[in-house]
Design a protein around this motif. Structure first.
Motif, PDB file in Angstrom:
ATOM      1  N   UNK A  12     -14.458-103.732 -74.428  1.00  0.00           N
ATOM      2  CA  UNK A  12     -15.738-104.631 -73.949  1.00  0.00           C
ATOM      3  C   UNK A  12     -15.584-105.206 -75.746  1.00  0.00           C
ATOM      4  N   UNK A  13     -14.946-105.294 -75.891  1.00  0.00           N
ATOM      5  CA  UNK A  13     -15.099-105.866 -77.902  1.00  0.00           C
ATOM      6  C   UNK A  13     -13.972-107.392 -77.538  1.00  0.00           C
ATOM      7  N   UNK A  14     -12.524-106.666 -76.683  1.00  0.00           N
ATOM      8  CA  UNK A  14     -11.532-107.845 -76.271  1.00  0.00           C
ATOM      9  C   UNK A  14     -12.281-108.559 -75.660  1.00  0.00           C
ATOM     10  N   UNK A  15     -13.037-108.012 -74.654  1.00  0.00           N
ATOM     11  CA  UNK A  15     -13.642-109.204 -73.546  1.00  0.00           C
ATOM     12  C   UNK A  15     -14.375-110.081 -73.465  1.00  0.00           C
ATOM     13  N   UNK A  16     -15.481-109.369 -74.550  1.00  0.00           N
ATOM     14  CA  UNK A  16     -16.765-110.232 -74.839  1.00  0.00           C
ATOM     15  C   UNK A  16     -16.182-111.864 -75.918  1.00  0.00           C
ATOM     16  N   UNK A  17     -14.994-111.509 -76.127  1.00  0.00           N
ATOM     17  CA  UNK A  17     -15.341-112.872 -77.315  1.00  0.00           C
ATOM     18  C   UNK A  17     -14.608-113.850 -76.373  1.00  0.00           C
ATOM     19  N   UNK A  18     -14.435-113.655 -75.552  1.00  0.00           N
ATOM     20  CA  UNK A  18     -13.759-114.919 -74.547  1.00  0.00           C
ATOM     21  C   UNK A  18     -15.257-115.257 -73.707  1.00  0.00           C
ATOM     22  N   UNK A  44      -1.899-115.493 -68.477  1.00  0.00           N
ATOM     23  CA  UNK A  44      -0.924-114.618 -68.225  1.00  0.00           C
ATOM     24  C   UNK A  44      -0.477-113.338 -68.613  1.00  0.00           C
ATOM     25  N   UNK A  45      -1.588-113.529 -69.963  1.00  0.00           N
ATOM     26  CA  UNK A  45      -0.919-111.740 -70.670  1.00  0.00           C
ATOM     27  C   UNK A  45      -1.799-111.250 -70.380  1.00  0.00           C
ATOM     28  N   UNK A  46      -3.487-111.878 -69.965  1.00  0.00           N
ATOM     29  CA  UNK A  46      -4.525-110.861 -69.433  1.00  0.00           C
ATOM     30  C   UNK A  46      -3.762-110.664 -68.440  1.00  0.00           C
ATOM     31  N   UNK A  47      -3.042-111.840 -67.188  1.00  0.00           N
ATOM     32  CA  UNK A  47      -3.304-110.706 -65.774  1.00  0.00           C
ATOM     33  C   UNK A  47      -2.213-110.195 -65.482  1.00  0.00           C
ATOM     34  N   UNK A  48      -1.184-110.164 -66.809  1.00  0.00           N
ATOM     35  CA  UNK A  48      -0.211-109.366 -66.745  1.00  0.00           C
ATOM     36  C   UNK A  48      -0.486-106.936 -66.960  1.00  0.00           C
ATOM     37  N   UNK A  49      -1.828-107.690 -67.792  1.00  0.00           N
ATOM     38  CA  UNK A  49      -2.341-106.711 -68.330  1.00  0.00           C
ATOM     39  C   UNK A  49      -3.521-106.101 -67.279  1.00  0.00           C
ATOM     40  N   UNK A  50      -3.869-107.308 -66.857  1.00  0.00           N
ATOM     41  CA  UNK A  50      -4.647-106.164 -65.416  1.00  0.00           C
ATOM     42  C   UNK A  50      -3.114-105.657 -64.429  1.00  0.00           C
ATOM     43  N   UNK A  51      -3.091-106.535 -64.142  1.00  0.00           N
ATOM     44  CA  UNK A  51      -1.089-105.554 -62.817  1.00  0.00           C
ATOM     45  C   UNK A  51      -1.192-104.224 -63.699  1.00  0.00           C
ATOM     46  N   UNK A  52      -0.532-104.476 -65.010  1.00  0.00           N
ATOM     47  CA  UNK A  52      -0.574-103.357 -65.539  1.00  0.00           C
ATOM     48  C   UNK A  52      -1.476-101.785 -65.308  1.00  0.00           C
ATOM     49  N   UNK A  53      -2.984-102.219 -65.553  1.00  0.00           N
ATOM     50  CA  UNK A  53      -4.074-101.116 -65.381  1.00  0.00           C
ATOM     51  C   UNK A  53      -4.266-101.065 -64.243  1.00  0.00           C
ATOM     52  N   UNK A  54      -4.669-102.101 -63.146  1.00  0.00           N
ATOM     53  CA  UNK A  54      -4.362-100.930 -61.700  1.00  0.00           C
ATOM     54  C   UNK A  54      -2.858-100.323 -61.082  1.00  0.00           C
ATOM     55  N   UNK A  55      -2.019-100.916 -62.010  1.00  0.00           N
ATOM     56  CA  UNK A  55      -0.542 -99.972 -61.133  1.00  0.00           C
ATOM     57  C   UNK A  55      -0.791 -98.313 -62.631  1.00  0.00           C
ATOM     58  N   UNK A  56      -1.159 -98.385 -63.168  1.00  0.00           N
ATOM     59  CA  UNK A  56      -1.452 -96.258 -63.462  1.00  0.00           C
ATOM     60  C   UNK A  56      -3.063 -96.389 -63.690  1.00  0.00           C
ATOM     61  N   UNK A  57      -4.050 -97.415 -62.837  1.00  0.00           N
ATOM     62  CA  UNK A  57      -5.092 -97.154 -62.732  1.00  0.00           C
ATOM     63  C   UNK A  57      -5.757 -96.369 -64.166  1.00  0.00           C
ATOM     64  N   UNK A  58      -5.674 -97.475 -64.902  1.00  0.00           N
ATOM     65  CA  UNK A  58      -6.727 -96.642 -65.824  1.00  0.00           C
ATOM     66  C   UNK A  58      -7.556 -98.314 -66.361  1.00  0.00           C
ATOM     67  N   UNK A  59      -9.145 -97.772 -65.597  1.00  0.00           N
ATOM     68  CA  UNK A  59     -10.292 -98.005 -66.323  1.00  0.00           C
ATOM     69  C   UNK A  59     -10.729 -99.333 -66.764  1.00  0.00           C
ATOM     70  N   UNK A  66     -10.358-107.728 -65.934  1.00  0.00           N
ATOM     71  CA  UNK A  66     -10.567-108.809 -64.670  1.00  0.00           C
ATOM     72  C   UNK A  66     -12.306-109.578 -65.653  1.00  0.00           C
ATOM     73  N   UNK A  67     -12.921-109.298 -66.342  1.00  0.00           N
ATOM     74  CA  UNK A  67     -13.654-110.036 -66.970  1.00  0.00           C
ATOM     75  C   UNK A  67     -12.709-110.749 -67.901  1.00  0.00           C
ATOM     76  N   UNK A  68     -11.810-111.003 -68.590  1.00  0.00           N
ATOM     77  CA  UNK A  68     -10.589-112.002 -69.355  1.00  0.00           C
ATOM     78  C   UNK A  68      -9.914-112.567 -68.290  1.00  0.00           C
ATOM     79  N   UNK A  69      -9.369-112.445 -67.088  1.00  0.00           N
ATOM     80  CA  UNK A  69      -9.077-112.725 -66.912  1.00  0.00           C
ATOM     81  C   UNK A  69     -10.131-114.600 -65.967  1.00  0.00           C
TER      82      UNK A  69
END
Length: 83
Positions: A12-18, A44-59, A66-69
């Motif tokens: 939440x904190x990392x996302x709302x700052x943008x 690119x960084x947050x897109x890769x984190x999103x891909x990583x989160x999807x791959x390990x299913x970390x909500x 998703x919000x950061x991208x």
């Protein structure tokens, strides 16, 4: 506090700052002080984190990125549109 709650708090904190930045550039149409390269690299960084989160299913990771991208796409789009 469980690790899941810490993850959600960080997400939440990392996302709302943008969000204020994205709203500001679209309201004022002023992107002169933003570095396009830095914004693209962060996108690119947050897109890769999103891909990583999807791959390990970390909500918390998925939702935050998703919000950061979305916010970063808005910022990069504004930078390209309002040069």
């Amino acid at each position: 506090m469980t690790p899941l709650y810490i993850g959600y708090a960080a997400a939440i904190l990392g996302t709302i700052c943008w969000i204020p930045q994205a709203l500001q550039v679209w309201r004022t149409r002023d992107t002169r002080s933003l570095s396009l390269i830095a914004q693209i690299l962060f996108l690119a960084t947050v897109s890769l984190w999103l891909a990583y989160g999807v791959m390990i299913v970390d909500w918390p990771l998925i939702l935050a990125n998703v919000v950061s991208v979305t916010a970063m796409i808005a910022i990069v789009s504004a930078k390209l549109k309002f040069k």
